[in-house]
Enzyme design. Structure first.
Site, PDB file in Angstrom:
ATOM      1  N   LYS A 138       0.825  -1.227   0.000  1.00  0.00           N
ATOM      2  CA  LYS A 138       0.000   0.000   0.000  1.00  0.00           C
ATOM      3  C   LYS A 138       0.840   1.251   0.000  1.00  0.00           C
ATOM      4  CE  LYS A 138       0.600  -1.832   4.145  1.00  0.00           C
ATOM      5  NZ  LYS A 138       0.238  -3.067   4.831  1.00  0.00           N
TER       6      LYS A 138
ATOM      7  N   GLU B 292      -5.365  -6.576  -4.160  1.00  0.00           N
ATOM      8  CA  GLU B 292      -6.407  -6.837  -3.155  1.00  0.00           C
ATOM      9  C   GLU B 292      -5.848  -6.823  -1.731  1.00  0.00           C
ATOM     10  OE1 GLU B 292     -10.062  -7.461  -3.505  1.00  0.00           O
ATOM     11  OE2 GLU B 292      -9.458  -6.772  -1.530  1.00  0.00           O
TER      12      GLU B 292
ATOM     13  N   GLY C 260       3.383 -10.976  13.506  1.00  0.00           N
ATOM     14  CA  GLY C 260       3.506 -10.706  12.065  1.00  0.00           C
ATOM     15  C   GLY C 260       2.482  -9.715  11.531  1.00  0.00           C
TER      16      GLY C 260
ATOM     17  N   GLU D 105       4.254  -3.630  10.268  1.00  0.00           N
ATOM     18  CA  GLU D 105       5.154  -3.372   9.149  1.00  0.00           C
ATOM     19  C   GLU D 105       6.593  -3.579   9.606  1.00  0.00           C
ATOM     20  OE1 GLU D 105       4.024  -2.513   5.906  1.00  0.00           O
ATOM     21  OE2 GLU D 105       2.299  -3.245   7.006  1.00  0.00           O
TER      22      GLU D 105
ATOM     23  N   ASP E 200       0.200   3.994   7.786  1.00  0.00           N
ATOM     24  CA  ASP E 200      -0.266   2.800   7.064  1.00  0.00           C
ATOM     25  C   ASP E 200      -1.774   2.895   6.785  1.00  0.00           C
ATOM     26  OD1 ASP E 200       0.202  -0.253   6.349  1.00  0.00           O
ATOM     27  OD2 ASP E 200      -1.536  -0.187   7.674  1.00  0.00           O
TER      28      ASP E 200
ATOM     29  N   LYS F  65      -3.765   3.277   3.081  1.00  0.00           N
ATOM     30  CA  LYS F  65      -4.886   2.420   2.656  1.00  0.00           C
ATOM     31  C   LYS F  65      -6.119   3.268   2.351  1.00  0.00           C
ATOM     32  CE  LYS F  65      -3.213  -1.455   5.413  1.00  0.00           C
ATOM     33  NZ  LYS F  65      -3.188  -1.994   6.783  1.00  0.00           N
TER      34      LYS F  65
ATOM     35  N   GLY G 109      -1.777 -10.198   9.125  1.00  0.00           N
ATOM     36  CA  GLY G 109      -1.357 -11.549   9.488  1.00  0.00           C
ATOM     37  C   GLY G 109      -1.056 -12.367   8.239  1.00  0.00           C
TER      38      GLY G 109
HETATM   39  P1  NAP Z   1       8.586  -8.991   5.623  1.00  0.00           P
HETATM   40  O1  NAP Z   1       8.232 -10.103   6.536  1.00  0.00           O
HETATM   41  O2  NAP Z   1       9.506  -7.922   6.099  1.00  0.00           O
HETATM   42  O3  NAP Z   1       9.186  -9.661   4.290  1.00  0.00           O
HETATM   43  C1  NAP Z   1       9.850  -8.933   3.305  1.00  0.00           C
HETATM   44  C2  NAP Z   1      10.553  -9.902   2.375  1.00  0.00           C
HETATM   45  O4  NAP Z   1      11.128  -9.176   1.298  1.00  0.00           O
HETATM   46  C3  NAP Z   1      11.682 -10.692   3.021  1.00  0.00           C
HETATM   47  O5  NAP Z   1      11.698 -12.014   2.537  1.00  0.00           O
HETATM   48  C4  NAP Z   1      12.934  -9.952   2.551  1.00  0.00           C
HETATM   49  O6  NAP Z   1      14.079 -10.797   2.427  1.00  0.00           O
HETATM   50  C5  NAP Z   1      12.498  -9.507   1.180  1.00  0.00           C
HETATM   51  N1  NAP Z   1      13.204  -8.304   0.732  1.00  0.00           N
HETATM   52  C6  NAP Z   1      13.148  -7.078   1.297  1.00  0.00           C
HETATM   53  N2  NAP Z   1      13.928  -6.231   0.603  1.00  0.00           N
HETATM   54  C7  NAP Z   1      14.478  -6.953  -0.397  1.00  0.00           C
HETATM   55  C8  NAP Z   1      15.379  -6.627  -1.434  1.00  0.00           C
HETATM   56  N3  NAP Z   1      15.888  -5.412  -1.577  1.00  0.00           N
HETATM   57  N4  NAP Z   1      15.732  -7.612  -2.303  1.00  0.00           N
HETATM   58  C9  NAP Z   1      15.224  -8.859  -2.145  1.00  0.00           C
HETATM   59  N5  NAP Z   1      14.359  -9.212  -1.198  1.00  0.00           N
HETATM   60  C10 NAP Z   1      14.002  -8.270  -0.319  1.00  0.00           C
HETATM   61  O7  NAP Z   1       7.279  -8.237   5.127  1.00  0.00           O
HETATM   62  P2  NAP Z   1       5.758  -8.770   5.122  1.00  0.00           P
HETATM   63  O8  NAP Z   1       5.150  -8.564   6.475  1.00  0.00           O
HETATM   64  O9  NAP Z   1       5.689 -10.104   4.509  1.00  0.00           O
HETATM   65  O10 NAP Z   1       5.078  -7.683   4.183  1.00  0.00           O
HETATM   66  C11 NAP Z   1       5.261  -7.712   2.787  1.00  0.00           C
HETATM   67  C12 NAP Z   1       4.330  -6.697   2.138  1.00  0.00           C
HETATM   68  O11 NAP Z   1       2.984  -7.036   2.446  1.00  0.00           O
HETATM   69  C13 NAP Z   1       4.523  -5.262   2.613  1.00  0.00           C
HETATM   70  O12 NAP Z   1       4.281  -4.388   1.532  1.00  0.00           O
HETATM   71  C14 NAP Z   1       3.434  -5.093   3.663  1.00  0.00           C
HETATM   72  O13 NAP Z   1       3.030  -3.762   3.812  1.00  0.00           O
HETATM   73  C15 NAP Z   1       2.333  -5.909   3.019  1.00  0.00           C
HETATM   74  N6  NAP Z   1       1.306  -6.415   3.924  1.00  0.00           N
HETATM   75  C16 NAP Z   1       1.675  -7.058   5.065  1.00  0.00           C
HETATM   76  C17 NAP Z   1       0.695  -7.577   5.898  1.00  0.00           C
HETATM   77  C18 NAP Z   1       1.036  -8.287   7.170  1.00  0.00           C
HETATM   78  O14 NAP Z   1       0.110  -8.680   7.911  1.00  0.00           O
HETATM   79  N7  NAP Z   1       2.311  -8.508   7.476  1.00  0.00           N
HETATM   80  C19 NAP Z   1      -0.662  -7.442   5.558  1.00  0.00           C
HETATM   81  C20 NAP Z   1      -0.992  -6.766   4.370  1.00  0.00           C
HETATM   82  C21 NAP Z   1       0.000  -6.262   3.564  1.00  0.00           C
HETATM   83  P3  NAP Z   1      14.717 -11.518   3.715  1.00  0.00           P
HETATM   84  O15 NAP Z   1      13.709 -12.533   4.148  1.00  0.00           O
HETATM   85  O16 NAP Z   1      15.970 -12.143   3.206  1.00  0.00           O
HETATM   86  O17 NAP Z   1      14.937 -10.437   4.727  1.00  0.00           O
HETATM   87  N1  HSE Z   2       0.830  -3.590   9.279  1.00  0.00           N
HETATM   88  C1  HSE Z   2      -0.444  -3.709   8.667  1.00  0.00           C
HETATM   89  C2  HSE Z   2      -1.515  -3.712   9.721  1.00  0.00           C
HETATM   90  C3  HSE Z   2      -0.501  -4.975   7.871  1.00  0.00           C
HETATM   91  O1  HSE Z   2      -1.193  -3.902  10.894  1.00  0.00           O
HETATM   92  O2  HSE Z   2      -2.674  -3.511   9.386  1.00  0.00           O
HETATM   93  C4  HSE Z   2      -1.760  -5.094   7.059  1.00  0.00           C
HETATM   94  O3  HSE Z   2      -1.743  -4.190   6.008  1.00  0.00           O
END
Ligand code: NAP
Ligand code: HSE
Length: 438
Positions: free
Chosen positions: A107, A131, A189, A192, A203, A207, A304
């Site tokens: 986002k 989505e 998890g 951010e 954040d 959105k 999550g």
């Molecule tokens: P995360 O756990 O920090 O994972 C990020 C991943 O990207 C890791 O595998 C990291 O590698 C890799 N990465 C980061 N920079 C990189 C680079 N320069 N080159 C190659 N790989 C790279 O993040 P996440 O929680 O999964 O979130 C991912 C996205 O989904 C974000 O945009 C977040 O806003 C969105 N989102 C998250 C949630 C949630 O509940 N967490 C919900 C909705 C949306 P390493 O593993 O080697 O560090």
């Molecule tokens: N960090 C975000 C939240 C993940 O807590 O809502 C979902 O977008």
């Protein structure tokens, strides 16, 4: 004749990326049945190959070489789950230029650079699906972009950040400290990579910007409207709100007022008997007000691993069967001339909760209410809890909290009154000002 498998790359195998890989690997038959073809993970890109992972991928899939995805013509879809703006923006543009369709949950990137990314996608005949970028597992992009297509959206009220809703719930219902609850949200998890974006409201504002774009065809960045988070809240605010019959939620709002858009993201007192007050933990909720359908409710897990991966996987399936390409072509996003202006920030109106710290001596109440009155702010409730007994020999003037609920007033009037209150010798910090929902 069966279609050949859809070959995808997961760019970012962290919390959400791992969830997507798990779903695809644990439910291949379900995915094939719903996509009309197999979906194969050809590459998964990470930063650190040595990091322990919660999943085992087939040999040769895990890589730290982004070029191996960009230059592989067999990869048709790149699932961007790195997060952040740089280098995600540059990577996404290169992936689009290389002919890949994109699924993303990012986002921050879409809110800041959505116009550039969508223009690049259209120029290269590609599709961007997002989505999971808003409200995690709740299908709100499909709802606003497709299911509500017969309506002009008139307003949205929503809880759009799971981390802050989890923190507020833990503080209210389980007596956790802010720090303990934030750590819990990170461990689970929800947060951010930089949790400041969650707790300071950015954040949720990103959105809301995406939802406003979809609903009103109007480009809004998180810096274009009032955004505040829960990072300055104190437990005492949650307690006073409770005593007054309210729960504090980080509320994201947009509404059409006389042909202009009023937006805000801020901690807001919501009456305890309202449905939004019942949304707990990492759950999100969105109330959409459409001119034809009336009010529609969506609620579910907004953060999550698996809820978010559920939305990402649905986008992959939509691309596999060709539905997303049709939807994307029809979405009128990030157009040049916004049809609605934003209400100037000082003209937005609300009721407010004020917690002042004042000296416990004669005439203080008159001084404070005098300032508010001079700025046309009418009071609905005033509470001054009794001061604790002080040592008779003490010369210090005791300080007490003064809680005031106002009637509706403009942000401009309130800001002017706050500046004047800060000049009063009897008013000390901390001072807290929170909006109150209608
Ligand atoms: P995360 O756990 O920090 O994972 C990020 C991943 O990207 C890791 O595998 C990291 O590698 C890799 N990465 C980061 N920079 C990189 C680079 N320069 N080159 C190659 N790989 C790279 O993040 P996440 O929680 O999964 O979130 C991912 C996205 O989904 C974000 O945009 C977040 O806003 C969105 N989102 C998250 C949630 C949630 O509940 N967490 C919900 C909705 C949306 P390493 O593993 O080697 O560090
Ligand atoms: N960090 C975000 C939240 C993940 O807590 O809502 C979902 O977008």
């Amino acid at each position: 004749m069966a279609l050949p498998p859809l070959q995808i790359a997961i760019v970012g195998l962290g919390n959400v990326g791992t969830g997507v890989a798990k779903i695809l690997m644990e439910h291949p038959d379900r995915i094939r049945q719903r996509s009309g073809r197999m979906v194969e993970i050809r590459k998964a890109v990470v930063r650190d190959l040595q990091k322990p992972r919660d999943i085992t991928l087939p040999p040769g899939v895990l890589t730290n070489d982004m070029e191996s995805v960009i230059n592989d013509p067999n990869i048709q879809v790149a699932v961007e789950l790195m997060g952040g703006i740089h280098p995600a923006r540059e990577v996404m543009l290169r992936l689009l230029e290389a002919g890949k369709d994109i699924v993303t949950a990012n986002k921050a990137l879409l809110c800041e650079h959505g116009d550039e990314i969508f223009e690049c996608a259209r120029r290269h005949g590609r599709t961007v699906c997002f989505e999971a970028a808003v409200a995690g597992g709740i299908p709100i992009i499909a709802a606003v972009g497709q299911s509500m297509a017969a309506n002009q959206i008139l307003g949205i009220q929503a809880i759009l950040n799971g981390t802050t809703n989890y923190i507020l719930t833990e503080m209210l219902l389980r007596g956790q400290s802010y720090e303990e609850a934030l750590q819990g949200a990170q461990d689970l998890g929800y947060a951010e990579a930089d949790p400041t974006l969650d707790v300071n409201g950015t954040d949720a504002a990103q959105k809301l910007g995406i939802l406003a774009q979809l609903s009103f065809g109007c480009k809004v960045k998180a810096t274009d409207f009032h955004v505040s988070g829960i990072d300055k809240l104190e437990r005492t605010d949650i307690q006073y709100a409770k005593e007054l019959g309210y729960t504090i939620k980080l509320l994201a709002r947009v509404r059409l007022v006389n042909g202009q858009l009023e937006l805000s993201v801020r901690p807001t007192l919501v009456r305890q008997d309202r449905p939004l007050a019942q949304i707990h933990g990492p759950f999100n909720a969105i109330l959409l007000d459409g001119d034809v359908v009336g009010t529609v409710w969506y609620s579910g897990r907004g953060a999550g691993q698996l809820p978010t991966a559920s939305a990402v996987t649905a986008d992959i399936i939509d691309l596999a069967i060709g539905r997303a390409q049709l939807t994307f072509a029809c979405l009128d996003l990030w157009r040049e001339t916004p049809p609605f202006e934003l209400v100037p920030p000082n003209d937005t109106t609300s009721r407010y909760f004020l917690r002042l710290t004042v000296e416990d001596r004669p005439n203080v109440m008159a001084e404070v209410t005098g300032v508010l009155g001079r700025h046309g702010i009418s009071l609905a409730t005033v509470i001054q809890p009794e001061a604790p007994e002080v040592d008779a020999s003490s010369t210090a003037v005791p300080r007490v909290p003064l809680i005031i609920m106002t009637h509706r007033t403009s942000t401009g009037n309130l800001a002017a009154a706050e500046r004047e209150l800060d000049q009063l010798a009897v008013v000390h910090s901390p001072r807290m000002v929170l909006a109150v929902a209608d």
